[in-house]
Design a protein around this motif. Structure first.
Motif, PDB file in Angstrom:
ATOM      1  N   THR A   1      -4.794 -11.329  -8.039  1.00  0.00           N
ATOM      2  CA  THR A   1      -4.337  -9.988  -7.082  1.00  0.00           C
ATOM      3  C   THR A   1      -3.082 -10.596  -6.472  1.00  0.00           C
ATOM      4  OG1 THR A   1      -5.715 -10.640  -5.275  1.00  0.00           O
ATOM      5  CG2 THR A   1      -6.682  -9.248  -6.854  1.00  0.00           C
ATOM      6  N   PRO A   2      -1.941  -9.762  -6.566  1.00  0.00           N
ATOM      7  CA  PRO A   2      -0.779  -9.876  -5.845  1.00  0.00           C
ATOM      8  C   PRO A   2      -1.110  -9.899  -4.280  1.00  0.00           C
ATOM      9  CG  PRO A   2      -0.755  -7.709  -6.817  1.00  0.00           C
ATOM     10  CD  PRO A   2      -1.865  -8.473  -7.359  1.00  0.00           C
ATOM     11  N   ASN A   3      -0.004 -10.494  -3.756  1.00  0.00           N
ATOM     12  CA  ASN A   3      -0.293 -10.435  -2.028  1.00  0.00           C
ATOM     13  C   ASN A   3       0.229  -9.077  -1.672  1.00  0.00           C
ATOM     14  OD1 ASN A   3      -0.843 -13.096  -1.873  1.00  0.00           O
ATOM     15  ND2 ASN A   3       1.358 -13.674  -1.693  1.00  0.00           N
ATOM     16  N   LYS A   4      -0.713  -8.552  -0.559  1.00  0.00           N
ATOM     17  CA  LYS A   4      -0.375  -7.264  -0.215  1.00  0.00           C
ATOM     18  C   LYS A   4       0.476  -7.239   1.241  1.00  0.00           C
ATOM     19  CE  LYS A   4      -4.938  -6.606  -0.246  1.00  0.00           C
ATOM     20  NZ  LYS A   4      -6.292  -5.818  -0.134  1.00  0.00           N
ATOM     21  N   PRO A   5       1.043  -6.251   1.574  1.00  0.00           N
ATOM     22  CA  PRO A   5       2.073  -6.309   2.764  1.00  0.00           C
ATOM     23  C   PRO A   5       1.133  -6.281   3.933  1.00  0.00           C
ATOM     24  CG  PRO A   5       2.227  -4.180   1.622  1.00  0.00           C
ATOM     25  CD  PRO A   5       1.587  -5.189   0.770  1.00  0.00           C
TER      26      PRO A   5
ATOM     27  N   GLU B   1      -4.621   2.488   9.221  1.00  0.00           N
ATOM     28  CA  GLU B   1      -3.366   2.247   8.151  1.00  0.00           C
ATOM     29  C   GLU B   1      -4.156   1.093   7.168  1.00  0.00           C
ATOM     30  OE1 GLU B   1       0.354  -0.470   8.672  1.00  0.00           O
ATOM     31  OE2 GLU B   1       0.658   1.605   9.519  1.00  0.00           O
ATOM     32  N   THR B   2      -5.039   0.286   7.670  1.00  0.00           N
ATOM     33  CA  THR B   2      -5.565  -0.639   6.710  1.00  0.00           C
ATOM     34  C   THR B   2      -7.044  -0.392   6.202  1.00  0.00           C
ATOM     35  OG1 THR B   2      -6.616  -1.735   8.676  1.00  0.00           O
ATOM     36  CG2 THR B   2      -4.179  -2.560   8.068  1.00  0.00           C
ATOM     37  N   ALA B   3      -7.458   0.986   6.314  1.00  0.00           N
ATOM     38  CA  ALA B   3      -8.570   1.257   5.989  1.00  0.00           C
ATOM     39  C   ALA B   3      -8.713   1.311   4.525  1.00  0.00           C
ATOM     40  CB  ALA B   3      -9.065   2.587   6.603  1.00  0.00           C
ATOM     41  N   ASP B   4      -7.698   1.868   3.868  1.00  0.00           N
ATOM     42  CA  ASP B   4      -7.722   1.968   2.563  1.00  0.00           C
ATOM     43  C   ASP B   4      -7.666   0.655   1.500  1.00  0.00           C
ATOM     44  OD1 ASP B   4      -5.108   1.665   2.708  1.00  0.00           O
ATOM     45  OD2 ASP B   4      -4.418   3.237   1.823  1.00  0.00           O
ATOM     46  N   GLY B   5      -7.090  -0.477   2.304  1.00  0.00           N
ATOM     47  CA  GLY B   5      -7.197  -1.873   1.598  1.00  0.00           C
ATOM     48  C   GLY B   5      -5.869  -2.131   0.922  1.00  0.00           C
TER      49      GLY B   5
ATOM     50  N   ALA C   1      -0.535  -3.070  13.151  1.00  0.00           N
ATOM     51  CA  ALA C   1      -1.626  -4.065  13.523  1.00  0.00           C
ATOM     52  C   ALA C   1      -1.252  -5.136  14.487  1.00  0.00           C
ATOM     53  CB  ALA C   1      -2.737  -4.285  12.405  1.00  0.00           C
ATOM     54  N   ILE C   2       0.083  -5.844  13.899  1.00  0.00           N
ATOM     55  CA  ILE C   2       0.410  -6.991  14.719  1.00  0.00           C
ATOM     56  C   ILE C   2       1.149  -6.568  15.881  1.00  0.00           C
ATOM     57  CG2 ILE C   2       2.144  -8.704  14.214  1.00  0.00           C
ATOM     58  CD1 ILE C   2       0.003  -9.207  12.196  1.00  0.00           C
ATOM     59  N   ALA C   3       1.617  -5.668  15.904  1.00  0.00           N
ATOM     60  CA  ALA C   3       2.306  -5.327  17.215  1.00  0.00           C
ATOM     61  C   ALA C   3       1.106  -4.863  18.381  1.00  0.00           C
ATOM     62  CB  ALA C   3       3.259  -3.986  17.131  1.00  0.00           C
TER      63      ALA C   3
ATOM     64  N   VAL D   1      -3.016  -2.356   2.480  1.00  0.00           N
ATOM     65  CA  VAL D   1      -2.289  -3.071   3.317  1.00  0.00           C
ATOM     66  C   VAL D   1      -3.018  -4.088   4.103  1.00  0.00           C
ATOM     67  CG1 VAL D   1      -0.884  -2.722   5.435  1.00  0.00           C
ATOM     68  CG2 VAL D   1      -0.706  -0.990   3.803  1.00  0.00           C
ATOM     69  N   ASP D   2      -2.675  -5.198   4.276  1.00  0.00           N
ATOM     70  CA  ASP D   2      -3.542  -6.192   5.067  1.00  0.00           C
ATOM     71  C   ASP D   2      -3.279  -6.121   6.484  1.00  0.00           C
ATOM     72  OD1 ASP D   2      -4.932  -7.481   3.058  1.00  0.00           O
ATOM     73  OD2 ASP D   2      -3.275  -8.902   2.611  1.00  0.00           O
TER      74      ASP D   2
END
Length: 97
Positions: free
Chosen positions: A21-25, A59-63, A30-32, A65-66
Protein backbone atom coordinates in the motif's frame (compact mmCIF):
# COMPACT_ATOMS: atom_id res chain seq x y z
CA UNK A 1 33.39 2.55 -9.87
CA UNK A 2 36.31 4.89 -9.85
CA UNK A 3 37.54 6.11 -6.53
CA UNK A 4 36.33 9.54 -5.51
CA UNK A 5 33.03 9.37 -7.34
CA UNK A 6 29.77 8.99 -5.54
CA UNK A 7 26.85 7.09 -6.86
CA UNK A 8 23.55 8.93 -7.07
CA UNK A 9 20.25 7.26 -6.44
CA UNK A 10 18.34 6.72 -9.62
CA UNK A 11 14.96 8.31 -9.96
CA UNK A 12 12.28 5.78 -10.50
CA UNK A 13 8.85 4.79 -9.36
CA UNK A 14 7.79 5.58 -5.82
CA UNK A 15 8.49 2.62 -3.59
CA UNK A 16 5.72 1.22 -1.50
CA UNK A 17 6.02 -0.53 1.86
CA UNK A 18 6.24 -4.31 2.03
CA UNK A 19 2.48 -4.72 2.27
CA UNK A 20 2.05 -3.01 -1.10
CA UNK A 21 0.00 0.00 0.00
CA UNK A 22 1.37 3.44 -0.81
CA UNK A 23 2.13 5.92 1.97
CA UNK A 24 -0.82 8.11 2.90
CA UNK A 25 -0.48 11.82 3.65
CA UNK A 26 -0.50 12.96 7.27
CA UNK A 27 -3.24 15.14 8.68
CA UNK A 28 -1.79 18.57 9.43
CA UNK A 29 -4.86 19.34 11.51
CA UNK A 30 -4.15 16.38 13.80
CA UNK A 31 -0.49 17.36 14.19
CA UNK A 32 -1.34 21.00 14.93
CA UNK A 33 -3.97 19.89 17.46
CA UNK A 34 -1.46 17.62 19.17
CA UNK A 35 1.15 20.37 19.43
CA UNK A 36 -1.31 22.98 20.69
CA UNK A 37 -2.84 20.56 23.20
CA UNK A 38 0.63 19.71 24.42
CA UNK A 39 1.22 23.41 25.01
CA UNK A 40 -1.94 23.59 27.14
CA UNK A 41 -0.05 25.15 30.04
CA UNK A 42 -0.30 28.40 28.05
CA UNK A 43 -4.06 28.39 28.80
CA UNK A 44 -5.37 29.49 25.40
CA UNK A 45 -3.80 26.73 23.34
CA UNK A 46 -5.64 23.86 25.06
CA UNK A 47 -9.14 24.69 23.72
CA UNK A 48 -7.77 25.36 20.23
CA UNK A 49 -5.82 22.09 20.32
CA UNK A 50 -8.92 20.28 21.53
CA UNK A 51 -10.97 21.69 18.65
CA UNK A 52 -8.26 20.79 16.12
CA UNK A 53 -8.04 17.30 17.65
CA UNK A 54 -11.73 16.71 17.02
CA UNK A 55 -11.35 18.06 13.48
CA UNK A 56 -8.37 15.75 12.98
CA UNK A 57 -10.44 12.77 14.17
CA UNK A 58 -13.11 13.59 11.60
CA UNK A 59 -10.49 14.04 8.89
CA UNK A 60 -8.80 10.70 9.57
CA UNK A 61 -11.98 8.68 10.15
CA UNK A 62 -12.30 7.47 6.55
CA UNK A 63 -8.73 6.14 6.43
CA UNK A 64 -7.51 8.18 3.46
CA UNK A 65 -5.31 10.34 5.73
CA UNK A 66 -2.98 9.13 8.48
CA UNK A 67 -2.57 10.75 11.89
CA UNK A 68 -5.45 9.34 13.90
CA UNK A 69 -3.30 8.66 17.00
CA UNK A 70 -2.13 12.29 17.00
CA UNK A 71 -5.72 13.49 16.77
CA UNK A 72 -6.83 11.22 19.62
CA UNK A 73 -3.97 12.36 21.84
CA UNK A 74 -4.76 15.97 21.00
CA UNK A 75 -8.27 15.38 22.36
CA UNK A 76 -6.97 13.58 25.48
CA UNK A 77 -4.36 16.23 26.26
CA UNK A 78 -6.78 19.06 25.50
CA UNK A 79 -9.35 17.74 27.97
CA UNK A 80 -6.67 17.14 30.61
CA UNK A 81 -5.47 20.74 30.34
CA UNK A 82 -9.03 22.10 30.37
CA UNK A 83 -9.75 20.09 33.54
CA UNK A 84 -6.50 21.32 35.08
CA UNK A 85 -7.34 24.97 34.38
CA UNK A 86 -10.88 24.58 35.72
CA UNK A 87 -9.54 23.01 38.93
CA UNK A 88 -6.91 25.75 39.18
CA UNK A 89 -9.61 28.42 38.84
CA UNK A 90 -11.79 26.73 41.47
CA UNK A 91 -8.81 26.50 43.83
CA UNK A 92 -7.93 30.15 43.24
CA UNK A 93 -11.50 31.27 43.93
CA UNK A 94 -11.65 29.05 47.04
CA UNK A 95 -8.55 30.73 48.43
CA UNK A 96 -9.98 34.21 47.78
CA UNK A 97 -13.20 33.45 49.64
Amino acid sequence: MASGTQSRPRSGPIKTPANGTPNKPFSRTAIAGFVLSGLGFLLLTAPVGLWLGYRGCEETADGRVDGRPFAKWAVYLGWLWVAFWILALITYLWILL
